[in-house]
Motif scaffolding. Sequence first.
Motif, short mmCIF file in Angstrom:
data_model
loop_
_atom_site.label_atom_id
_atom_site.label_comp_id
_atom_site.label_asym_id
_atom_site.label_seq_id
_atom_site.Cartn_x
_atom_site.Cartn_y
_atom_site.Cartn_z
N GLU A 1 0.84 -1.19 0.00
CA GLU A 1 0.00 0.00 0.00
C GLU A 1 0.88 1.24 0.00
N ARG A 2 0.30 2.34 -0.47
CA ARG A 2 1.03 3.59 -0.50
C ARG A 2 0.08 4.75 -0.29
N GLU A 3 0.52 5.71 0.51
CA GLU A 3 -0.26 6.92 0.76
C GLU A 3 0.57 8.16 0.41
N VAL A 4 -0.11 9.25 0.19
CA VAL A 4 0.45 10.59 -0.06
C VAL A 4 1.09 10.68 -1.44
N GLY A 5 2.15 9.94 -1.70
CA GLY A 5 2.75 9.94 -3.02
C GLY A 5 3.79 11.04 -3.22
N ASP A 6 4.30 11.10 -4.46
CA ASP A 6 5.29 12.10 -4.84
C ASP A 6 4.61 13.38 -5.30
N HIS A 7 5.38 14.46 -5.31
CA HIS A 7 4.86 15.74 -5.78
C HIS A 7 4.86 15.82 -7.30
N SER A 8 5.67 15.01 -7.95
CA SER A 8 5.84 15.09 -9.40
C SER A 8 5.01 14.01 -10.09
N PRO A 9 4.73 14.18 -11.39
CA PRO A 9 3.92 13.20 -12.10
C PRO A 9 4.55 11.81 -12.12
N ASN A 10 3.71 10.80 -12.28
CA ASN A 10 4.19 9.43 -12.40
C ASN A 10 4.87 9.17 -13.74
N TRP A 11 4.62 10.04 -14.72
CA TRP A 11 4.99 9.74 -16.10
C TRP A 11 6.02 10.73 -16.64
N PRO A 12 7.03 10.22 -17.36
CA PRO A 12 7.91 11.12 -18.11
C PRO A 12 7.13 11.78 -19.24
N GLY A 13 7.52 12.99 -19.59
CA GLY A 13 6.96 13.63 -20.77
C GLY A 13 5.79 14.55 -20.51
N VAL A 14 5.11 14.40 -19.39
CA VAL A 14 3.97 15.27 -19.11
C VAL A 14 4.47 16.50 -18.34
N PRO A 15 3.69 17.58 -18.29
CA PRO A 15 4.15 18.78 -17.59
C PRO A 15 4.51 18.49 -16.14
N ARG A 16 5.60 19.07 -15.71
CA ARG A 16 6.05 18.91 -14.33
C ARG A 16 5.19 19.75 -13.39
N HIS A 17 5.38 19.56 -12.11
CA HIS A 17 4.68 20.34 -11.11
C HIS A 17 5.10 21.81 -11.20
N ASP A 18 4.17 22.68 -10.93
CA ASP A 18 4.39 24.13 -11.05
C ASP A 18 4.89 24.66 -9.71
N MET A 19 6.12 25.19 -9.69
CA MET A 19 6.71 25.72 -8.46
C MET A 19 6.42 27.20 -8.26
N GLY A 20 5.58 27.79 -9.10
CA GLY A 20 5.18 29.18 -8.90
C GLY A 20 6.37 30.12 -8.89
N VAL A 21 6.43 30.97 -7.87
CA VAL A 21 7.51 31.97 -7.79
C VAL A 21 8.88 31.32 -7.57
N LEU A 22 8.89 30.04 -7.23
CA LEU A 22 10.15 29.33 -7.03
C LEU A 22 10.51 28.47 -8.23
N ASP A 23 9.99 28.82 -9.39
CA ASP A 23 10.31 28.08 -10.61
C ASP A 23 11.82 27.97 -10.81
N LYS A 24 12.29 26.76 -11.11
CA LYS A 24 13.69 26.42 -11.39
C LYS A 24 14.55 26.35 -10.13
#
Length: 501
Positions: free
Chosen positions: A122-145
């Motif tokens: 079982e797994r809860e919470v998960g990662d902040h980033s997508p499960n898949w390569p190639g799709v848009p990454r998570h948006d870090m807002g003002v902390l981009d990059k």
Amino acid sequence: MPETEAQAADATNLLFLFSDQHAQRVAGCFGDPVVETPNLDGLAADGVTFDNCYTPSPICVPARMAMLTGLHPHQQSCWTNDDVLNPEQPTWPQALGAADVHTALIGRMHAMGADQLRGYAEREVGDHSPNWPGVPRHDMGVLDKTNDPHRESLERSGAGQNAYQVLDEAAADAAVAWLQRWAASDRDGTDRRRFALTVGFMLPHAPFVAWPDDYARYEGRVPPPRLAPPAHEHPWIAWWRQARNITDVSHGSIIRARQAYYALVMHLDRLIGKVISALHKTGLSDNTIIVYSSDHGEQIGERGLWWKHTFYDDSVKVPLILSWPGRLPKGERREQVVTLHDVAATMTDAMGAPALPDSNGRSLLSVAEGRNDAWVDCAYSEYCTDAVPDWTGSMAVRQRMLRSGRWKLIDYHGYAPQLFDLETDPDEMHDLANSPAHASVRQDLQGQVRATWDPDMIQATMERRRRNKDLQAAWARNVRPRDTIRFQTTPDMNWLDESES
């Protein structure tokens, strides 16, 4: 009648605490006089601390997949952060499951692809980033990059909040609730199995942005880096510094980023304390082995370098603490050279589970117990990338390190190697690769590195995999497959106190 070792193992649970980018030396129990880590220090006082534990790779996914499988990156073809592990490759959580141990993961894993369990039940919470390569990454807002090796990571640092802090708070809270549920089910007899709970934290990974109160706690207390860049720098390191635009970082940015990093380590320690406290309060601590480690280190400005990606100890060495009431001694240290492969083998051994068939790992229990069993002080690590990620500077690299006893050799494909004597030069400031007096040592270690590692074959494999990954990335961009386990961050979770920058 006293319990046999097998019976003792059968009565044991496992709590594995695994962080991201924790420089080994930034903890009180590893000698830092400034950072406040009372919970890690307490864990070390209750157990055994390893001073020479190395990661299989100084970047996230290959290090984590190597630990899951017990295989070097070149043995499982996971070198970059968008590589997907072959689902046929067994993992140590699967080995525990084979021994009828209930395995659970809460928080960070960073495995790419459809299988987001990798052997956990079982797994809860998960990662902040997508499960898949190639799709848009998570948006870090003002902390981009700022979460990747870009100059913005240093310039946009200081007091504020990054989304990884929010994620880790959620993971710690979920772990506490999980332990409470397990203890309740154990008491009422509904589940008598043993458990292995992994709690994965993102901290203290960049962005170098910490909660204002935590950040203020280190105001004026964190010293500048101790080590300057060497007078004669290795050409690849010099190129890396130039490519990442960190040749002229301001003093203010350096101090802000370091101060925030110390605050993030303190935040991580606080969350670890919350989970360990729950283990004690639920009555589960007496028969639970606790393991703490991290996937790789962080250079935080030493030698003018930041993040990871190199084989200096700041980048490639990780903290490791084992605590097991009644089985392991308290407050002792071990100098043996070990790896995260060995940590995985230790956990399967401690739980009486079958060893992974092809693993490079060696159980550390005899070393931790202080037995005088023979131990070979040897650790390999490798760093290979293609030129696709924007932070690579459009240069593909194939590099491998060997730590053997007092020596460390770094093989840079296309460049001269480096050789350090860590006994006389623990700061790795004096490269002996061109020393005639050390030629035989260099040749012997290079022979060991290349005996099982072919950079040309790796290049061909990575190029083939890139073609496959490009097609799959195009598929993912169009199909947008669903993330099965994901912690949804939002841009507004990231903010920076502009008065500090």
